[in-house]
Design an enzyme around this catalytic site. Structure first.
Site, mmCIF file in Angstrom:
data_model
loop_
_atom_site.group_PDB
_atom_site.id
_atom_site.type_symbol
_atom_site.label_atom_id
_atom_site.label_comp_id
_atom_site.label_asym_id
_atom_site.label_seq_id
_atom_site.Cartn_x
_atom_site.Cartn_y
_atom_site.Cartn_z
ATOM 1 C CG HIS A 71 -2.117 -0.897 1.023
ATOM 2 N ND1 HIS A 71 -2.777 -1.502 2.056
ATOM 3 C CD2 HIS A 71 -2.767 -1.289 -0.103
ATOM 4 C CE1 HIS A 71 -3.775 -2.228 1.583
ATOM 5 N NE2 HIS A 71 -3.787 -2.128 0.274
ATOM 6 C CG HIS A 73 -2.153 -6.421 1.126
ATOM 7 N ND1 HIS A 73 -1.870 -5.985 -0.151
ATOM 8 C CD2 HIS A 73 -1.700 -5.470 1.948
ATOM 9 C CE1 HIS A 73 -1.282 -4.804 -0.093
ATOM 10 N NE2 HIS A 73 -1.167 -4.469 1.170
ATOM 11 C CB CYS A 91 3.527 -10.884 4.297
ATOM 12 S SG CYS A 91 4.598 -10.959 5.752
ATOM 13 C CG HIS A 131 -6.753 -4.074 5.340
ATOM 14 N ND1 HIS A 131 -5.936 -5.143 5.060
ATOM 15 C CD2 HIS A 131 -5.998 -2.966 5.221
ATOM 16 C CE1 HIS A 131 -4.717 -4.693 4.795
ATOM 17 N NE2 HIS A 131 -4.726 -3.361 4.886
ATOM 18 C CD GLU A 185 -3.388 -9.034 7.142
ATOM 19 O OE1 GLU A 185 -2.621 -8.047 7.024
ATOM 20 O OE2 GLU A 185 -3.487 -9.673 8.198
ATOM 21 C CB THR A 240 -0.419 -8.875 10.100
ATOM 22 O OG1 THR A 240 -0.718 -8.131 8.926
ATOM 23 C CG2 THR A 240 -0.532 -10.349 9.846
ATOM 24 C CB CYS A 247 3.632 -8.747 11.726
ATOM 25 S SG CYS A 247 3.834 -7.057 11.140
ATOM 26 C CB SER A 282 -0.515 2.145 4.601
ATOM 27 O OG SER A 282 0.236 1.663 5.687
ATOM 28 C CB SER A 283 -3.846 -1.442 7.876
ATOM 29 O OG SER A 283 -4.184 -1.759 9.188
HETATM 30 S S1 SF4 Z 1 3.495 -5.379 7.962
HETATM 31 FE FE1 SF4 Z 1 3.940 -7.359 8.878
HETATM 32 S S2 SF4 Z 1 2.441 -8.761 7.994
HETATM 33 FE FE2 SF4 Z 1 2.463 -6.913 6.719
HETATM 34 S S3 SF4 Z 1 3.913 -7.367 5.103
HETATM 35 FE FE3 SF4 Z 1 5.066 -6.392 6.752
HETATM 36 S S4 SF4 Z 1 5.865 -8.078 8.003
HETATM 37 FE FE4 SF4 Z 1 4.236 -8.888 6.721
#
Ligand code: SF4
Length: 308
Positions: free
Chosen positions: A43, A76, A98, A126, A128, A166, A196, A224-225
């Site tokens: 994003h 995502h 990811c 979202h 994801e 995440t 994450c 972008s979350s």
């Molecule tokens: S923010 Fe976290 S879950 Fe998202 S792509 Fe990056 S490492 Fe992966």
């Protein structure tokens, strides 16, 4: 009058974003353009427009990809339905999801197999969360806020598991989980956090700087979350915060009155945008740049075997 610039560490690209960008670059090198990507690879407008210049086509619907083309799934992730449609269209698929998103998909699948009702804490719109939802649409209920818990509180749910998107706020999510645990017995949770490491580290860095600054500039896309969460956290810690894409969106009036400005960037924001903004701030009176100490990130994810 001059002002100080406090730079958050860590900031910017996480291992999942670096991997997704590397996958797309390697695919371009190996196959040439056009290459199709389902959704924005990450994003960030700058990243997307640079790839568009190289012949990458971003689509939301896999049905729009010509048969036989190369299709990359964004960082995502996608639902099994999207994957199936792509396979049926005879597309060569390269998966840039990811691995930490894939981990959440696997949790959803396993809990569904065990007949759990899965409360997925995340944002309904979202991409994801939509992908994770698709793993078990009949078993997953998305919880976006405390309000959503009220909707399930009166239901007689026996086996409950909680998983999350995440890129949520660590603190807000903790509160929601506590509330779910209070209401229901035997709530299962994955052993390792779903939020994450990169999201957690960037939030910690914002908390560290907030007491020192008058305003915070969060560099990242509105989509972008994790960047949006950084803005909320700065605000929660009493600092006025702005989510800006690039130097054109610097809030000029606010800068004039500030004696210290915090800067960070979301996990999908290239460092060049941060440096452009610092350059601009220097020309406006930014004198001292203080990079705070923060967690060193050494994580690197493997590439898909056919691109290594
Ligand atoms: S923010 Fe976290 S879950 Fe998202 S792509 Fe990056 S490492 Fe992966």
């Amino acid at each position: 009058m001059g002002f100080k610039i406090y730079l958050a560490k860590p900031r910017g690209f996480c291992a999942g974003v670096e991997r997704a960008i590397e996958i797309l670059n390697l695919a371009l090198k190996k196959f040439g353009s056009p290459i199709y990507v389902r959704h924005a690879i990450v994003h960030n407008e700058r990243v997307v427009s640079e790839f568009e210049k190289k012949g990458v086509k971003f689509v939301e619907e896999v049905e729009h990809v010509p048969e036989g083309s190369i299709l990359i799934f964004s960082a995502h992730g996608v639902s099994p339905d999207v994957r199936k449609i792509a396979e049926n269209r005879n597309l060569r698929i390269i998966d840039a999801t990811c691995p930490l998103v894939t981990k959440v998909h696997l949790e959803a699948k396993n809990y569904a197999k065990g007949n759990y009702t899965i409360l997925l804490i995340g944002h309904k719109n979202h991409v994801e969360t939509q992908g994770t939802m698709g793993e078990a649409p009949d078993r997953i209920i998305v919880i976006e806020s405390e309000e959503d818990i009220k909707k399930v509180e009166n239901r007689n749910l026996k086996k409950i598991a909680v998983i999350t998107q995440t890129t949520l706020s660590v603190d807000d999510t903790k509160e929601i989980v506590e509330r779910i645990k209070k209401r229901f017995e035997n709530v299962e949770k994955p052993k390792a956090d779903d939020i994450c490491y990169a999201t957690q580290n960037r939030q910690d860095a914002v908390k560290k700087i907030s007491p020192f600054v008058d305003i915070f500039l969060i560099i990242g896309s509105k989509e972008s979350s994790n960047s949006n969460r950084l803005k909320e956290i700065a605000e929660k810690y009493g600092t006025k915060a702005y989510l800006i894409n690039d130097k054109n969106e610097i809030p000029l009036e606010e800068i004039k009155n500030a004696s210290a400005i915090g800067i960070t960037s979301g996990a999908s924001t290239p460092e060049e945008l941060v440096q452009e903004i610092i350059g601009e701030l220097k020309s406006m009176g930014g004198e001292e740049i203080i990079e705070m100490e923060g967690t060193e990130e050494k994580i690197k994810f493997q590439l898909p075997p056919d691109l290594e």
